[in-house]
Design a protein around this motif. Structure first.
Motif, PDB file in Angstrom:
ATOM      1  N   THR A 184      66.657 -34.558 134.080  1.00  0.00           N
ATOM      2  CA  THR A 184      66.687 -34.014 132.722  1.00  0.00           C
ATOM      3  C   THR A 184      65.491 -33.098 132.487  1.00  0.00           C
ATOM      4  O   THR A 184      64.419 -33.292 133.057  1.00  0.00           O
ATOM      5  CB  THR A 184      66.701 -35.121 131.646  1.00  0.00           C
ATOM      6  N   ILE A 242      67.584 -30.746 125.145  1.00  0.00           N
ATOM      7  CA  ILE A 242      67.446 -31.566 126.356  1.00  0.00           C
ATOM      8  C   ILE A 242      68.749 -31.502 127.125  1.00  0.00           C
ATOM      9  O   ILE A 242      69.826 -31.678 126.560  1.00  0.00           O
ATOM     10  CB  ILE A 242      67.088 -33.024 126.021  1.00  0.00           C
ATOM     11  N   GLU A 243      68.638 -31.218 128.432  1.00  0.00           N
ATOM     12  CA  GLU A 243      69.834 -31.171 129.265  1.00  0.00           C
ATOM     13  C   GLU A 243      69.658 -32.064 130.484  1.00  0.00           C
ATOM     14  O   GLU A 243      68.546 -32.279 130.953  1.00  0.00           O
ATOM     15  CB  GLU A 243      70.163 -29.747 129.697  1.00  0.00           C
ATOM     16  N   GLY A 244      70.787 -32.596 130.966  1.00  0.00           N
ATOM     17  CA  GLY A 244      70.798 -33.433 132.163  1.00  0.00           C
ATOM     18  C   GLY A 244      71.762 -32.870 133.185  1.00  0.00           C
ATOM     19  O   GLY A 244      72.858 -32.432 132.826  1.00  0.00           O
ATOM     20  N   GLY A 256      74.072 -31.338 127.654  1.00  0.00           N
ATOM     21  CA  GLY A 256      72.828 -31.296 126.894  1.00  0.00           C
ATOM     22  C   GLY A 256      73.076 -31.403 125.411  1.00  0.00           C
ATOM     23  O   GLY A 256      74.219 -31.428 124.949  1.00  0.00           O
ATOM     24  N   GLU A 284      75.642 -40.434 133.014  1.00  0.00           N
ATOM     25  CA  GLU A 284      74.214 -40.447 132.720  1.00  0.00           C
ATOM     26  C   GLU A 284      74.003 -40.697 131.242  1.00  0.00           C
ATOM     27  O   GLU A 284      74.824 -40.279 130.419  1.00  0.00           O
ATOM     28  CB  GLU A 284      73.537 -39.149 133.165  1.00  0.00           C
ATOM     29  N   ARG A 329      70.803 -40.578 128.275  1.00  0.00           N
ATOM     30  CA  ARG A 329      69.433 -40.199 127.945  1.00  0.00           C
ATOM     31  C   ARG A 329      68.946 -41.156 126.859  1.00  0.00           C
ATOM     32  O   ARG A 329      69.574 -41.287 125.810  1.00  0.00           O
ATOM     33  CB  ARG A 329      69.397 -38.739 127.493  1.00  0.00           C
ATOM     34  N   HIS A 378      60.812 -40.619 127.250  1.00  0.00           N
ATOM     35  CA  HIS A 378      62.197 -40.292 127.604  1.00  0.00           C
ATOM     36  C   HIS A 378      62.540 -40.877 128.965  1.00  0.00           C
ATOM     37  O   HIS A 378      61.769 -40.745 129.914  1.00  0.00           O
ATOM     38  CB  HIS A 378      62.412 -38.778 127.635  1.00  0.00           C
ATOM     39  N   VAL A 386      66.016 -41.427 131.687  1.00  0.00           N
ATOM     40  CA  VAL A 386      67.408 -41.103 131.969  1.00  0.00           C
ATOM     41  C   VAL A 386      67.920 -42.115 132.988  1.00  0.00           C
ATOM     42  O   VAL A 386      67.181 -42.535 133.886  1.00  0.00           O
ATOM     43  CB  VAL A 386      67.568 -39.652 132.464  1.00  0.00           C
TER      44      VAL A 386
END
Length: 188
Positions: free
Chosen positions: A47, A59-61, A78, A123, A125, A149, A151
């Motif tokens: 992330t 926020i992106e994964g 995200g 996933e 977050r 944070h 993940v």
């Protein structure tokens, strides 16, 4: 950060791990920070926190599957970052020790001939309160960075239970990722 830069940074993080200590501010000229990394067997997630000028943070994964000894990018998801995303909050401010604020799901066997039999990489977050030092996901223990944070990745059908651990190892909170609105019962 363009797609090539994202891919290269993900590969570096999968190979070398997250920087320790976790970045607490954006470097000059960079609009992203690595936030989290988790690996579970042949699946992984990375992330990033993005900030573009005065715009709200994002926020992106990105999920990955290891095939033939190489990590293969599956896709990403995200969403908006919480206010002051690098500031750690207490459980009193957050309302509990773990909060789920985002998730994603990508198919890992998209090359199959028939539509049934899809296998997924999931996933989640999470944000951990200031009292949480580590989280336990099955038999994996993940350190919580200073920003809070975390993940979590999994390839099983059912989502895992994530436990928030204090410095002494006691369970502060638990969250069933299949039913995140309902806290799992802490064991103690």
């Amino acid at each position: 950060m363009n797609d090539h830069e994202v891919h290269e940074e993900c590969m570096r993080l999968l190979r070398d791990g997250l920087p320790v200590p976790a970045p607490a501010a954006f470097d000059e000229g960079r609009d992203y920070l690595p936030l989290g990394l988790d690996m579970d067997g042949d699946v992984a997630v990375v992330t990033f926190l993005h900030q573009w000028g005065d715009a709200s943070a994002f926020i992106e994964g990105w999920t990955f599957h290891r095939r033939d000894g190489e990590w293969r990018e599956l896709g990403g998801a995200g969403g908006s970052a919480p206010a002051e995303p690098l500031a750690r909050r207490s459980s009193g401010e957050m309302g509990r020790h773990l909060l789920k604020y985002g998730s994603g799901r990508t198919v890992r066997n998209a090359n199959r001939l028939l539509p049934w039999g899809a296998k997924w990489v999931n996933e989640a977050r999470l944000r951990a309160s200031a009292e949480v030092v580590r989280v336990r996901v099955g038999n994996r223990i993940l350190d919580v960075p200073e920003h809070g944070h975390v993940v979590v990745v999994w390839g099983a059908r059912r989502g895992p239970v994530v436990e928030a651990l204090a410095a002494d190892g006691s369970v502060l909170d638990a969250m069933d990722l299949d039913h995140p609105a309902v806290a799992a019962r802490p064991q103690g």
